[in-house]
Motif scaffolding. Sequence first.
Motif, PDB file in Angstrom:
ATOM      1  N   UNK A 102      49.226  29.961  33.516  1.00  0.00           N
ATOM      2  CA  UNK A 102      49.841  31.214  32.669  1.00  0.00           C
ATOM      3  C   UNK A 102      50.233  32.056  33.975  1.00  0.00           C
ATOM      4  N   UNK A 103      51.154  32.218  33.451  1.00  0.00           N
ATOM      5  CA  UNK A 103      52.480  32.817  35.011  1.00  0.00           C
ATOM      6  C   UNK A 103      52.146  34.018  34.851  1.00  0.00           C
ATOM      7  N   UNK A 104      51.122  35.137  35.508  1.00  0.00           N
ATOM      8  CA  UNK A 104      50.890  36.442  35.694  1.00  0.00           C
ATOM      9  C   UNK A 104      52.938  37.374  35.538  1.00  0.00           C
ATOM     10  N   UNK A 105      52.209  38.525  34.798  1.00  0.00           N
ATOM     11  CA  UNK A 105      53.890  38.957  34.143  1.00  0.00           C
ATOM     12  C   UNK A 105      54.438  39.790  35.787  1.00  0.00           C
ATOM     13  N   UNK A 106      53.311  39.694  36.108  1.00  0.00           N
ATOM     14  CA  UNK A 106      54.170  40.305  37.810  1.00  0.00           C
ATOM     15  C   UNK A 106      54.692  39.251  38.793  1.00  0.00           C
ATOM     16  N   UNK A 107      55.435  39.512  39.367  1.00  0.00           N
ATOM     17  CA  UNK A 107      55.902  37.992  40.644  1.00  0.00           C
ATOM     18  C   UNK A 107      54.561  38.207  41.650  1.00  0.00           C
ATOM     19  N   UNK A 108      54.727  36.943  42.085  1.00  0.00           N
ATOM     20  CA  UNK A 108      54.406  36.834  43.397  1.00  0.00           C
ATOM     21  C   UNK A 108      52.477  35.904  43.063  1.00  0.00           C
ATOM     22  N   UNK A 112      47.392  31.517  36.298  1.00  0.00           N
ATOM     23  CA  UNK A 112      46.507  30.938  35.859  1.00  0.00           C
ATOM     24  C   UNK A 112      45.879  29.757  34.822  1.00  0.00           C
ATOM     25  N   UNK A 113      44.582  29.315  34.852  1.00  0.00           N
ATOM     26  CA  UNK A 113      44.295  27.835  35.092  1.00  0.00           C
ATOM     27  C   UNK A 113      42.672  28.063  33.681  1.00  0.00           C
ATOM     28  N   UNK A 180      45.709  45.763  34.984  1.00  0.00           N
ATOM     29  CA  UNK A 180      44.511  44.934  34.476  1.00  0.00           C
ATOM     30  C   UNK A 180      45.622  43.506  33.829  1.00  0.00           C
ATOM     31  N   UNK A 181      44.581  42.582  33.428  1.00  0.00           N
ATOM     32  CA  UNK A 181      45.020  41.657  32.732  1.00  0.00           C
ATOM     33  C   UNK A 181      43.927  41.120  31.917  1.00  0.00           C
ATOM     34  N   UNK A 182      44.962  40.430  31.021  1.00  0.00           N
ATOM     35  CA  UNK A 182      43.775  39.960  29.890  1.00  0.00           C
ATOM     36  C   UNK A 182      44.512  38.213  29.930  1.00  0.00           C
ATOM     37  N   UNK A 183      42.860  37.612  30.104  1.00  0.00           N
ATOM     38  CA  UNK A 183      43.580  36.041  29.666  1.00  0.00           C
ATOM     39  C   UNK A 183      43.147  35.635  28.853  1.00  0.00           C
ATOM     40  N   UNK A 184      43.606  35.011  28.024  1.00  0.00           N
ATOM     41  CA  UNK A 184      43.228  34.442  26.511  1.00  0.00           C
ATOM     42  C   UNK A 184      43.163  33.014  26.402  1.00  0.00           C
ATOM     43  N   UNK A 185      42.082  32.474  26.385  1.00  0.00           N
ATOM     44  CA  UNK A 185      41.876  31.084  26.474  1.00  0.00           C
ATOM     45  C   UNK A 185      40.534  30.357  24.574  1.00  0.00           C
ATOM     46  N   UNK A 186      40.772  29.148  25.211  1.00  0.00           N
ATOM     47  CA  UNK A 186      40.594  28.477  24.252  1.00  0.00           C
ATOM     48  C   UNK A 186      40.676  26.875  24.379  1.00  0.00           C
ATOM     49  N   UNK A 205      54.116  32.312  21.812  1.00  0.00           N
ATOM     50  CA  UNK A 205      53.676  31.196  22.035  1.00  0.00           C
ATOM     51  C   UNK A 205      52.730  30.589  22.852  1.00  0.00           C
ATOM     52  N   UNK A 206      51.846  29.515  22.818  1.00  0.00           N
ATOM     53  CA  UNK A 206      50.855  29.584  24.270  1.00  0.00           C
ATOM     54  C   UNK A 206      50.855  27.586  24.268  1.00  0.00           C
TER      55      UNK A 206
END
Lengths: 417, 183
Positions: A102-108, A112-113, A180-186, A205-206
């Motif tokens: 999952x790519x961070x919204x900001x470049x560079x 996330x995994x 700030x970031x929110x990582x959603x996972x399942x 979609x994910x």
Amino acid sequence: MPDALFDDLPILGELGATLTAAMARAEATAGSSATAAAPPRRWRRPYGWLGTFLVLGLVGTTAAAGTLTVLRGSPIPGPKAEDTQPSMVQRSDSQHVLGLRANDPAAGHLPFAIRVGESEQGDICATVGQVDGDDFGIVGEDGRFRQLPAGIVDSCGRATGTDVAVAGARVLDAKRYEDVRTVIYGAGADDLKRAEILVRGKAIPLKIEDGAFVGVVPNYPEDIGLQLRLRIGDRTVTHGFGTGRALVLDPSGPAWQMSRGGSQSRDRKTQVNCANLQQVHRADGTRMSSTPPVCFRAPVEHHKLPQMPVPVTYNARTFHTGDRSHDPPGRSPSVWRWQAPSRTVVWGQIDGKRVKQIDLVAPSSVRQRVRKIYGDSFGVVLPASVNAKHIRLLVTMRDGSTRTYSRPVVPTSSMRP
Amino acid sequence: MSLSSEQLARVYDAHAREFVAFFARRVYDPEVAVDLTAETFAAAFVGGDSFTGKTDEDAVRWLYGIAKNQVAGFWRAGQVEQRAVERLGMQQRRGLTDEEYERIEELAALGDLRRRVAAELEAMPAEHAEVLRLRVVQELDYPVLAARLEISEQTARARVSRALRALAVRLEPYLPTEEGSHA
């Protein structure tokens, strides 16, 4: 080439680095001999852009060896065995990082995994983190990447057949609100057909791998009305991570919540009930903002809810940054201030026994059904471009009649009974 | 002689700030100005084979030709069409910080222009200023604007056109003409 080329406009330096990397990729793909002759780019943000540099495999860079790696810290120590519940102790041979990114919204920034595994008791376990090459870890607020050892687990659960075994939203706080970031996972759904997150009502979609998914969005969950919607078999399951009953979304910033309170007179014969909107949290060091209260007075009736004298009381107003109450502190309990960006706000209270629904109408095609909070209050936060003077409330009563309010109904804004 | 990536990078380092200011003066939006700068240089690389100049000055002149087309395309489409940026696989950039936003406005002298617009609106007949405020600032549709002013929709459209023309005439001495210059 001077060092401070784009010191006043770092965005141009970043753009230049992106352009140079893109041109090099294109030339490498085309087999152009110009690539080898191209001088190395001066990296203004070695953490972010050197990641791309390494992927390209360019040679001849003059950057010092110490800057060719992501800044790192020591691995985060795992928990002691005696501090870990048996259901969350993962079998070391079961852990693996899925290929999902999952790519961070900001470049560079590192992507996330999700790392999944099985506990010794057969539960499905999941951990979210970031990947740097073959390493799984997390970047802290100091900008350093630290590996997450096998013992660190976010959550474990057991598959039920009708939902995922584990699902969560992990908030990664930051000094700046926009970071700030929110990582959603399942993980752990045998028949997971679709996974999507809803941000302000918009579905994203994910990708799914082995019944697991991971996504990342900016901001806190409550600021974006975050929900997770899953299609498992022929069932749809929705999990709310930022959808509290008293929450009101802002057009673009921190969310608001309806706050209610009241007071009784000394003789306990009269009471005042008030409602106002308050920011859930601050953005970048500003003080939390709130609206003045909208109140109504009613006689105290024991064992009964206070009876509103009118079906709807509300206020509609455009607040500008710096607006505040003018009563001296201590003189009035209705002190409020507005430090947020300008907004047009409509907020008030409803007699739930008489009012069925409310629709808000404003110029420029603004029209929305107003959600009742706990059945007896409401709040809507709109861009300041919406003129508060032109807002109308279309109220449908339970007896079928309708009423139109084009001016605020504020019996009192004082909290004194 | 086609445009090499080395030459383009050199021109970028020397003139990127100038191009951002060029765009900002024409689209009045620093964010859009940065996107147009990216697309112009990306398009220059993609179409580098059609460059027939030699020197860096030739390249700058050629880039301004691309830039003018980009501005026209922006006003036509209402958005920056980043075909070359996407073709090169360039990553989406972050938003501007407040300091960068203000710096670009400063480079483009947008602050002066904004003050001039405010002054000219103040000096306009009340009828023109009112209709521009309703149409441009509050973005009212014509039927709503007409109802607000209690005039026909046709009259509302005519009044907005007259007001915009009058404002354009007043602002003409202060608007950009050639690249890199400001009246």
